[in-house]
Write a protein that holds these residues in place. Structure first.
Motif, short mmCIF file in Angstrom:
data_model
loop_
_atom_site.label_atom_id
_atom_site.label_comp_id
_atom_site.label_asym_id
_atom_site.label_seq_id
_atom_site.Cartn_x
_atom_site.Cartn_y
_atom_site.Cartn_z
N GLN A 6 11.48 -14.59 45.22
CA GLN A 6 11.08 -14.42 46.60
C GLN A 6 10.60 -15.76 47.13
O GLN A 6 9.87 -16.49 46.45
N SER A 7 11.01 -16.07 48.36
CA SER A 7 10.59 -17.34 48.95
C SER A 7 10.41 -17.19 50.46
O SER A 7 11.08 -16.36 51.09
N PRO A 8 9.51 -17.99 51.05
CA PRO A 8 8.60 -18.90 50.35
C PRO A 8 7.45 -18.13 49.71
O PRO A 8 7.31 -16.93 49.91
N LEU A 19 9.55 -15.73 61.85
CA LEU A 19 9.49 -16.12 60.45
C LEU A 19 10.52 -15.33 59.65
O LEU A 19 10.91 -14.22 60.02
N THR A 20 10.93 -15.93 58.52
CA THR A 20 11.91 -15.29 57.64
C THR A 20 11.47 -15.43 56.19
O THR A 20 11.05 -16.50 55.77
N ILE A 21 11.59 -14.34 55.47
CA ILE A 21 11.29 -14.31 54.03
C ILE A 21 12.57 -13.90 53.31
O ILE A 21 13.29 -13.01 53.76
N ASN A 22 12.85 -14.54 52.19
CA ASN A 22 14.05 -14.25 51.44
C ASN A 22 13.74 -13.67 50.06
O ASN A 22 12.73 -14.02 49.45
N CYS A 23 14.64 -12.84 49.61
CA CYS A 23 14.50 -12.22 48.29
C CYS A 23 15.89 -12.25 47.65
O CYS A 23 16.83 -11.67 48.19
N THR A 24 15.99 -12.94 46.50
CA THR A 24 17.29 -13.13 45.86
C THR A 24 17.26 -12.55 44.45
O THR A 24 16.35 -12.85 43.67
N TYR A 87 3.98 -9.84 51.76
CA TYR A 87 5.23 -9.09 51.81
C TYR A 87 5.88 -9.14 50.43
O TYR A 87 6.03 -10.22 49.83
N LEU A 88 6.26 -7.98 49.95
CA LEU A 88 6.85 -7.86 48.62
C LEU A 88 8.23 -7.23 48.72
O LEU A 88 8.40 -6.22 49.41
N CYS A 89 9.18 -7.82 48.01
CA CYS A 89 10.46 -7.13 47.87
C CYS A 89 10.49 -6.48 46.49
O CYS A 89 9.96 -7.02 45.52
N GLY A 90 11.06 -5.31 46.43
CA GLY A 90 11.17 -4.58 45.19
C GLY A 90 12.61 -4.12 45.02
O GLY A 90 13.24 -3.70 46.00
N ALA A 91 13.12 -4.21 43.80
CA ALA A 91 14.53 -3.90 43.58
C ALA A 91 14.71 -2.80 42.55
O ALA A 91 13.98 -2.72 41.56
N TYR A 92 15.68 -1.96 42.83
CA TYR A 92 16.18 -1.02 41.83
C TYR A 92 17.47 -1.60 41.27
O TYR A 92 18.32 -2.07 42.02
N TYR A 93 17.59 -1.54 39.95
CA TYR A 93 18.83 -1.93 39.30
C TYR A 93 19.41 -0.72 38.59
O TYR A 93 18.70 0.20 38.22
N THR A 94 20.70 -0.76 38.35
CA THR A 94 21.36 0.39 37.73
C THR A 94 20.88 0.61 36.30
O THR A 94 20.97 1.71 35.78
N ASP A 95 20.34 -0.43 35.67
CA ASP A 95 19.89 -0.28 34.27
C ASP A 95 18.38 -0.08 34.16
O ASP A 95 17.80 -0.19 33.09
N GLN A 101 11.33 -3.29 40.37
CA GLN A 101 10.94 -4.61 39.92
C GLN A 101 10.65 -5.44 41.16
O GLN A 101 11.45 -5.46 42.09
N PHE A 102 9.52 -6.10 41.16
CA PHE A 102 9.05 -6.77 42.35
C PHE A 102 9.17 -8.29 42.28
O PHE A 102 9.07 -8.89 41.19
N GLY A 103 9.35 -8.89 43.45
CA GLY A 103 9.22 -10.32 43.56
C GLY A 103 7.75 -10.69 43.55
O GLY A 103 6.87 -9.83 43.56
N ALA A 104 7.48 -11.98 43.54
CA ALA A 104 6.11 -12.47 43.44
C ALA A 104 5.32 -12.30 44.73
O ALA A 104 4.09 -12.39 44.72
N GLY A 105 6.02 -12.06 45.82
CA GLY A 105 5.33 -11.85 47.09
C GLY A 105 5.27 -13.10 47.95
O GLY A 105 5.34 -14.23 47.44
N THR A 106 5.17 -12.89 49.24
CA THR A 106 5.01 -13.97 50.20
C THR A 106 3.79 -13.68 51.05
O THR A 106 3.71 -12.63 51.69
#
Lengths: 112, 114
Positions: A6-8, A19-24, A87-95, A101-106
């Motif tokens: 997660q950035s920044p 403002l824009t926050i990215n999650c990769t 702001y936190l992004c959280g992801a679901y993965y198929t496995d 699973q969360f990013g570190a936050g902005t």
């Protein structure tokens, strides 16, 4: 999670500015969630994105999912003091059934 | 309706003591999750319960950590022989079912181990 970058890490924006926050993600996403957290409070759900190219908006917040890049962006237009927080992004993965699973936050600070 | 509640909101304990953290999920939610949020580690998954199935304990950091869920509702996270590195905010979440659903979070319990 190292799989979700997660950035920044933090940003300071003047009230009224955008403002824009990215999650990769380093691997294929099943779904991507955006949450907001204020100090001493739990996570507040903002949006969920699942399909490539999907874009959702709520009030002044827009989130998009770029399936090719496995990346999501959260954009806030004309920021207000109420937008301050983490702001936190959280992801679901198929496995990883059921586990977000969360990013570190902005951390977002909105100045007058 | 009522959201997810957690108690206590703050807990200060001495190193070596045991602590219990409580979570009341949203009524009717069958899935319940525990996460830990600490400086430098972000928010990490600990354990989740789905109905009467065996819990997924894959995120528990050591055998000092355990959790149970009674009657498919309230859950208790127990940390035995607390260490300073256990200091963190412990968040509980629930969802209508497990899988790829929105998780509703409680306000968390801030644990400080002296």
């Amino acid at each position: 999670s190292q799989e979700l970058e997660q950035s920044p890490q933090s940003l300071i924006v003047q009230e009224g500015k955008n403002l824009t926050i990215n999650c990769t993600s380093s691997k294929t996403l099943y779904g991507l969630y955006w949450y907001k957290q204020k100090y001493g409070e739990g996570l507040i759900f903002l949006m969920m994105l699942q399909k490539g190219g999907e874009e959702k908006s709520h009030e002044k917040i827009t989130a998009k999912l770029d399936e090719k890049k496995q990346q999501s962006s959260l954009h806030i237009t004309a920021s207000q003091p109420s937008h301050a927080g983490i702001y936190l992004c959280g992801a679901y993965y198929t496995d990883s059934w059921g586990k977000l699973q969360f990013g570190a936050g902005t951390q977002v600070v909105v100045t007058p | 309706g009522a959201g997810v509640s957690q108690s206590p909101s703050n807990k200060v304990t001495e190193k070596g003591k045991d602590v219990e953290l409580r979570c009341d999920p949203i009524s009717g939610h069958t899935a319940l999750y525990w996460y830990r949020q600490s400086l430098g580690q972000g928010l990490e998954f600990l354990i989740y319960f789905q109905g009467n199935s065996a819990p997924d304990k894959s995120g528990l950091p050591s055998d000092r950590f355990s959790a149970e869920r009674t009657g498919g509702s309230v859950s208790t996270l127990t940390i035995q022989r607390t260490q300073q590195e256990d200091s963190a905010v412990y968040l509980c979440a629930s969802s209508p079912s497990s899988g790829y659903n929105e998780q509703f979070f409680g306000p968390g319990t801030r644990l400080t181990v002296l």
